[in-house]
Design an enzyme around this catalytic site. Structure first.
Site, PDB file in Angstrom:
ATOM      1  N   SER A  30       0.860  -1.183   0.000  1.00 25.42           N
ATOM      2  CA  SER A  30       0.000   0.000   0.000  1.00 25.42           C
ATOM      3  C   SER A  30       0.891   1.226   0.000  1.00 25.42           C
ATOM      4  O   SER A  30       1.945   1.258   0.620  1.00 25.42           O
ATOM      5  CB  SER A  30      -0.939   0.014   1.204  1.00 25.42           C
ATOM      6  OG  SER A  30      -0.251  -0.297   2.382  1.00 25.42           O
ATOM      7  N   HIS A  62      -4.458  -1.491  -2.882  1.00 23.58           N
ATOM      8  CA  HIS A  62      -3.724  -2.643  -3.412  1.00 23.58           C
ATOM      9  C   HIS A  62      -4.478  -3.105  -4.639  1.00 23.58           C
ATOM     10  O   HIS A  62      -5.648  -3.442  -4.553  1.00 23.58           O
ATOM     11  CB  HIS A  62      -3.716  -3.794  -2.400  1.00 23.58           C
ATOM     12  CG  HIS A  62      -2.820  -3.557  -1.227  1.00 23.58           C
ATOM     13  ND1 HIS A  62      -3.225  -2.841  -0.142  1.00 23.58           N
ATOM     14  CD2 HIS A  62      -1.556  -3.942  -0.975  1.00 23.58           C
ATOM     15  CE1 HIS A  62      -2.232  -2.798   0.730  1.00 23.58           C
ATOM     16  NE2 HIS A  62      -1.209  -3.454   0.258  1.00 23.58           N
ATOM     17  N   HIS A  84      -2.242 -10.121   3.468  1.00 20.29           N
ATOM     18  CA  HIS A  84      -1.762  -9.800   4.820  1.00 20.29           C
ATOM     19  C   HIS A  84      -2.155 -10.877   5.828  1.00 20.29           C
ATOM     20  O   HIS A  84      -3.177 -11.547   5.673  1.00 20.29           O
ATOM     21  CB  HIS A  84      -2.332  -8.448   5.271  1.00 20.29           C
ATOM     22  CG  HIS A  84      -1.725  -7.272   4.565  1.00 20.29           C
ATOM     23  ND1 HIS A  84      -2.211  -6.803   3.362  1.00 20.29           N
ATOM     24  CD2 HIS A  84      -0.662  -6.480   4.885  1.00 20.29           C
ATOM     25  CE1 HIS A  84      -1.473  -5.766   2.975  1.00 20.29           C
ATOM     26  NE2 HIS A  84      -0.529  -5.545   3.881  1.00 20.29           N
ATOM     27  N   TYR A  86      -3.410 -10.458   8.690  1.00 14.65           N
ATOM     28  CA  TYR A  86      -4.685 -10.175   9.374  1.00 14.65           C
ATOM     29  C   TYR A  86      -5.899 -10.677   8.594  1.00 14.65           C
ATOM     30  O   TYR A  86      -7.017 -10.655   9.105  1.00 14.65           O
ATOM     31  CB  TYR A  86      -4.811  -8.673   9.695  1.00 14.65           C
ATOM     32  CG  TYR A  86      -4.689  -7.729   8.519  1.00 14.65           C
ATOM     33  CD1 TYR A  86      -5.640  -7.690   7.516  1.00 14.65           C
ATOM     34  CD2 TYR A  86      -3.599  -6.867   8.414  1.00 14.65           C
ATOM     35  CE1 TYR A  86      -5.522  -6.826   6.437  1.00 14.65           C
ATOM     36  CE2 TYR A  86      -3.471  -5.997   7.352  1.00 14.65           C
ATOM     37  CZ  TYR A  86      -4.437  -5.981   6.365  1.00 14.65           C
ATOM     38  OH  TYR A  86      -4.303  -5.132   5.298  1.00 14.65           O
ATOM     39  N   GLU A  87      -5.702 -11.131   7.352  1.00 15.27           N
ATOM     40  CA  GLU A  87      -6.805 -11.748   6.614  1.00 15.27           C
ATOM     41  C   GLU A  87      -7.131 -13.140   7.165  1.00 15.27           C
ATOM     42  O   GLU A  87      -8.128 -13.742   6.782  1.00 15.27           O
ATOM     43  CB  GLU A  87      -6.479 -11.816   5.120  1.00 15.27           C
ATOM     44  CG  GLU A  87      -6.380 -10.427   4.478  1.00 15.27           C
ATOM     45  CD  GLU A  87      -5.881 -10.468   3.048  1.00 15.27           C
ATOM     46  OE1 GLU A  87      -6.424 -11.254   2.241  1.00 15.27           O
ATOM     47  OE2 GLU A  87      -4.924  -9.723   2.734  1.00 15.27           O
ATOM     48  N   ALA A 114       4.130   0.386   3.323  1.00 14.35           N
ATOM     49  CA  ALA A 114       3.895   1.654   4.003  1.00 14.35           C
ATOM     50  C   ALA A 114       3.991   1.347   5.489  1.00 14.35           C
ATOM     51  O   ALA A 114       3.622   0.254   5.918  1.00 14.35           O
ATOM     52  CB  ALA A 114       2.530   2.210   3.660  1.00 14.35           C
ATOM     53  N   MET A 201       2.357  -4.002   9.012  1.00 14.21           N
ATOM     54  CA  MET A 201       1.639  -5.277   9.074  1.00 14.21           C
ATOM     55  C   MET A 201       2.046  -6.237   7.957  1.00 14.21           C
ATOM     56  O   MET A 201       1.253  -7.093   7.547  1.00 14.21           O
ATOM     57  CB  MET A 201       0.126  -5.016   9.034  1.00 14.21           C
ATOM     58  CG  MET A 201      -0.341  -4.055  10.135  1.00 14.21           C
ATOM     59  SD  MET A 201      -2.098  -3.708  10.042  1.00 14.21           S
ATOM     60  CE  MET A 201      -2.231  -2.259  11.104  1.00 14.21           C
ATOM     61  N   SER A 202       3.284  -6.105   7.475  1.00 16.44           N
ATOM     62  CA  SER A 202       3.723  -6.992   6.385  1.00 16.44           C
ATOM     63  C   SER A 202       5.224  -7.236   6.474  1.00 16.44           C
ATOM     64  O   SER A 202       5.859  -6.936   7.489  1.00 16.44           O
ATOM     65  CB  SER A 202       3.378  -6.363   5.026  1.00 16.44           C
ATOM     66  OG  SER A 202       4.175  -5.221   4.800  1.00 16.44           O
ATOM     67  N   ASN A 225       2.802   7.735   8.207  1.00 12.13           N
ATOM     68  CA  ASN A 225       2.252   8.318   9.441  1.00 12.13           C
ATOM     69  C   ASN A 225       3.267   8.171  10.562  1.00 12.13           C
ATOM     70  O   ASN A 225       4.160   7.317  10.491  1.00 12.13           O
ATOM     71  CB  ASN A 225       0.935   7.622   9.842  1.00 12.13           C
ATOM     72  CG  ASN A 225       1.133   6.135  10.113  1.00 12.13           C
ATOM     73  OD1 ASN A 225       1.146   5.331   9.183  1.00 12.13           O
ATOM     74  ND2 ASN A 225       1.299   5.782  11.365  1.00 12.13           N
ATOM     75  N   HIS A 237      -6.265   5.155   7.604  1.00 14.08           N
ATOM     76  CA  HIS A 237      -5.728   4.517   6.393  1.00 14.08           C
ATOM     77  C   HIS A 237      -5.698   5.467   5.197  1.00 14.08           C
ATOM     78  O   HIS A 237      -4.864   5.319   4.304  1.00 14.08           O
ATOM     79  CB  HIS A 237      -6.542   3.261   6.045  1.00 14.08           C
ATOM     80  CG  HIS A 237      -5.990   2.481   4.883  1.00 14.08           C
ATOM     81  ND1 HIS A 237      -4.737   1.878   4.899  1.00 14.08           N
ATOM     82  CD2 HIS A 237      -6.502   2.207   3.659  1.00 14.08           C
ATOM     83  CE1 HIS A 237      -4.515   1.272   3.741  1.00 14.08           C
ATOM     84  NE2 HIS A 237      -5.571   1.455   2.964  1.00 14.08           N
TER      85      HIS A 237
HETATM   86  I1  8IG Z   1       0.954   2.695   6.712  1.00 12.26           I
HETATM   87  O1  8IG Z   1       1.345   2.983  12.481  1.00 12.26           O
HETATM   88  C1  8IG Z   1       0.983   1.953   8.455  1.00 12.26           C
HETATM   89  N1  8IG Z   1       0.863   0.658   8.682  1.00 12.26           N
HETATM   90  N2  8IG Z   1       0.873  -1.558  12.768  1.00 12.26           N
HETATM   91  N3  8IG Z   1       1.123   0.734  12.625  1.00 12.26           N
HETATM   92  C2  8IG Z   1       0.950  -0.474  12.024  1.00 12.26           C
HETATM   93  N4  8IG Z   1       0.848  -0.606  10.708  1.00 12.26           N
HETATM   94  C3  8IG Z   1       0.924   0.511   9.985  1.00 12.26           C
HETATM   95  C4  8IG Z   1       1.092   1.779  10.525  1.00 12.26           C
HETATM   96  C5  8IG Z   1       1.198   1.900  11.925  1.00 12.26           C
HETATM   97  N5  8IG Z   1       1.118   2.665   9.541  1.00 12.26           N
END
Ligand code: 8IG
Length: 262
Positions: A30, A62, A84, A86-87, A114, A201-202, A225, A237
């Protein structure tokens, strides 16, 4: 067997694209999808879920495609989007692209994502090279007595090459969590304490799978972020996608330059 499923996917890509071997692979996460067009026009492009054992990505931003692109002297397999953890499909769908890349002949893979930054001095839009990782998922894509070395998981050779091309690129440690929730401020304090600079998360599980099949790995995070508790604002997001859009051309050109130099 994951290796067998990857071989089936690689054979399908080779048959349908007419490109027998790909020597480099890129996974665009992403924030990076918009960078794809800067890599050049594809000689072959399909929906990712039309290739054996791939599932379509569920996150907006995506795009769920696989491309074959010629860059410099290289045949590059580009994955737009990823599956991912989390799926809740398990680690195999998460690492299928990496294993398919290896089965397609790749010696190197560039994993992009990201991420949230734990370093306030890294502005949104900064591309950070991953120097090392912390796997906080509690999962592994490997089973059985497979004692893969994770020293120098992120290729010192590829990192030196990027430093030469883009000397201002910062480096940091990436922590992967399962998600899909973002962190609490207390969790970010913990992660800073244990040495993380980026959180997402990847990527970490993909890097483990990549090292198990001897792929050289380059990891690049786009800071979209500041991590939870650093600014006091809630995470969203849409800012991820906006930062990606704003950086797309710059990131795409950077990727193309790196690939040409490999
Ligand atoms: I873009 O701040 C993105 N993905 N866990 N924390 C987590 N995943 C993210 C973040 C974040 N920013």
């Amino acid at each position: 067997m994951p290796g067998v499923r990857a071989a089936e996917a690689a054979a399908d890509i080779a048959a349908r694209s007419g490109v027998g071997m790909h020597d480099i692979a890129v996974v665009l996460g992403s924030g990076w999808a918009a960078a794809a067009d800067e890599l050049g026009s594809p000689d072959f492009e399909v929906d990712i879920d039309s290739i054996p054992h791939f599932t379509a990505p569920v996150v907006s931003g995506h795009s769920g495609r696989i491309r074959s692109v010629a860059i410099g002297g290289h045949r590059v397999l580009v994955f737009l989007g990823r599956t991912h953890l989390y799926e809740a499909l398990g680690t195999e769908p998460v690492t299928h692209a990496v294993r398919t890349a290896a089965a397609s002949g790749a010696h190197s893979i560039i994993l992009t994502n990201a991420a949230g930054s734990l370093r306030p001095e890294w502005e949104i839009g900064t591309a950070v090279m991953i120097s090392d990782q912390i796997n906080l998922t509690g999962e592994s894509p490997l089973v059985g007595p497979r004692f893969v070395s994770m020293t120098d998981a992120y290729s010192p050779r590829l990192r030196a090459l990027v430093q030469q091309l883009y000397p201002a690129t910062p480096e940091g440690v990436y922590a992967q969590v399962r998600g899909p929730m973002y962190e609490t401020p207390a969790e970010i304090t913990m992660m800073r304490t244990i040495g993380a600079d980026l959180v997402g998360m990847s990527t970490a599980l993909e890097t483990i799978a990549a090292r198990a099949v001897n792929l050289e790995v380059l990891g690049l995070s786009l800071v979209t972020n500041l991590a939870s508790g650093i600014t006091g604002e809630a995470l969203d997001h849409t800012e991820v996608l906006a930062a990606g859009q704003a950086s797309a051309v710059r990131l795409g050109r950077m990727l193309a330059e790196i690939i040409r130099a490999i």
